[in-house]
Design an enzyme around this catalytic site. Sequence first.
Site, short mmCIF file in Angstrom:
data_model
loop_
_atom_site.label_atom_id
_atom_site.label_comp_id
_atom_site.label_asym_id
_atom_site.label_seq_id
_atom_site.Cartn_x
_atom_site.Cartn_y
_atom_site.Cartn_z
N PRO A 135 -0.03 -49.69 27.38
CA PRO A 135 0.97 -48.87 26.86
C PRO A 135 2.27 -49.89 26.30
CG PRO A 135 0.44 -48.30 29.03
CD PRO A 135 -0.41 -49.81 28.79
N CYS A 136 2.59 -49.44 25.01
CA CYS A 136 3.53 -50.29 24.48
C CYS A 136 4.39 -49.76 23.41
CB CYS A 136 2.80 -51.52 23.87
SG CYS A 136 1.73 -50.56 22.36
N GLN A 137 5.34 -48.59 24.40
CA GLN A 137 6.26 -47.80 23.61
C GLN A 137 7.32 -48.84 23.05
OE1 GLN A 137 4.94 -47.20 26.58
NE2 GLN A 137 5.20 -45.09 27.00
#
Length: 440
Positions: A135-137
């Site tokens: 996850p890498c918002q």
Amino acid sequence: MIVVDLFSGAGGLSEGFHQEGYKIVAQVEKEKWACETLKTRMSYHFLKNNNDLDLYGTYLRSVKDYKHLEQSREVIFKKYPHLKERFGYEILNKKFGNPQNDENATSLKDIQKMIENALIYNGENSVDLIIGGPPCQAYSLVGRGRMKESAEKDSRNYLFYYYLNLVKEYKPKAFIFENVPGILTAKKGKVFEKIKEEFENIGYKIVSGETEIDKENVLDFADFGTPQKRKRVILFGYKNNFNLVYPDFGKHKYEWDHQLVTKNVISDLRNLQPGEGDDHLLVDYIEKDQSELKSYQMFMRKNSFGITNHKSRTIQPRDRKIYELSIKLALNGEQLKYSDLPHELKTHKNETAFLDRFKVHAWDKLPHTVVAHISKDGHYNIHPDIEQSRSLTVREAARIQSFPDNYYFEGPRTAQFVQVGNAVPPIMSSVIAKSLKDIL
């Protein structure tokens, strides 16, 4: 080939690898309900391989709500008691991180030990392929804009190091790293340069696509047979001495004999008024002549016992009026702007931000991107039928994400929406899995 799946979510990326006969020995995911969905999906594939899918149907019919999940699963465990043990080894409900800073986190060393145990349980001693997308918002253009300076400090920026260290530990032939386009442009490309350098240091080359200009390697999954505009990056890494080329995804794209407009994707599902339907109940399909169904709809129905996860949100009368206005405009190819709403339907005075907060999946257009925000409200995912005037259900969103109808999402509806919105579309994962077979 032996696969480890990291940051698995509800299993969208791993689904294509299951279908193509890869052996997935471990899936690591921090969210509880996504892990329960992974267990249910593992049951589906196990029963399908054992020619016992009727038992899967029996399970779906026994589900009443998510609070009695274990009780419902007993119908499967009674016949296949070892599945419960297998869940324990292969579905790892763990969060990567430092336990000294986060009491909910599990150390890399401990997760490695669990993966080792999964390998031993499966009679394997090596990993051929690692898949996943941290996850890498903080990488995404929207995320960076909202978080500004805090993006520099966001721990999600560094989750790829856990991925990196597991590649270093298991030395697979290759790995697949799915991500948002922003990963290629963050800090003017310096983030991706750092990622390439880190993998180079452990003996791997990582490439972003077929061209040498990274920012041009953004894929739209719609180009590969997914009924949705969804732009993502598929990073491919391999051992330096393998001298491989980037997979030819186009070779295995899905071809349909009709356009993938919203009508051809979800129109065969039961009509619902706001608040109607059921989050869990298995419901029969509407009886239709097969000739009335589009090939995509038939593909989604394959090996399915009916429809689940098909409940519509209740909405305020004001929102329903807004939805009706939005749908009427969509019929003419237009989109409602918040500033154009009648005064009595407005809830705040800010008429410059989020003007496009209401958006319809028009019947005659390719659906737009479904993301996890659908769990918070349905304004950006309005059903195109004015007689229904509501937002999409989990099942309709899942159809747009290309999850087959036999893919059951566990947990409360909010968790189901998050699972669907965060996923890699299974059709795209199937394309990836087939393409890797050609070169590995």
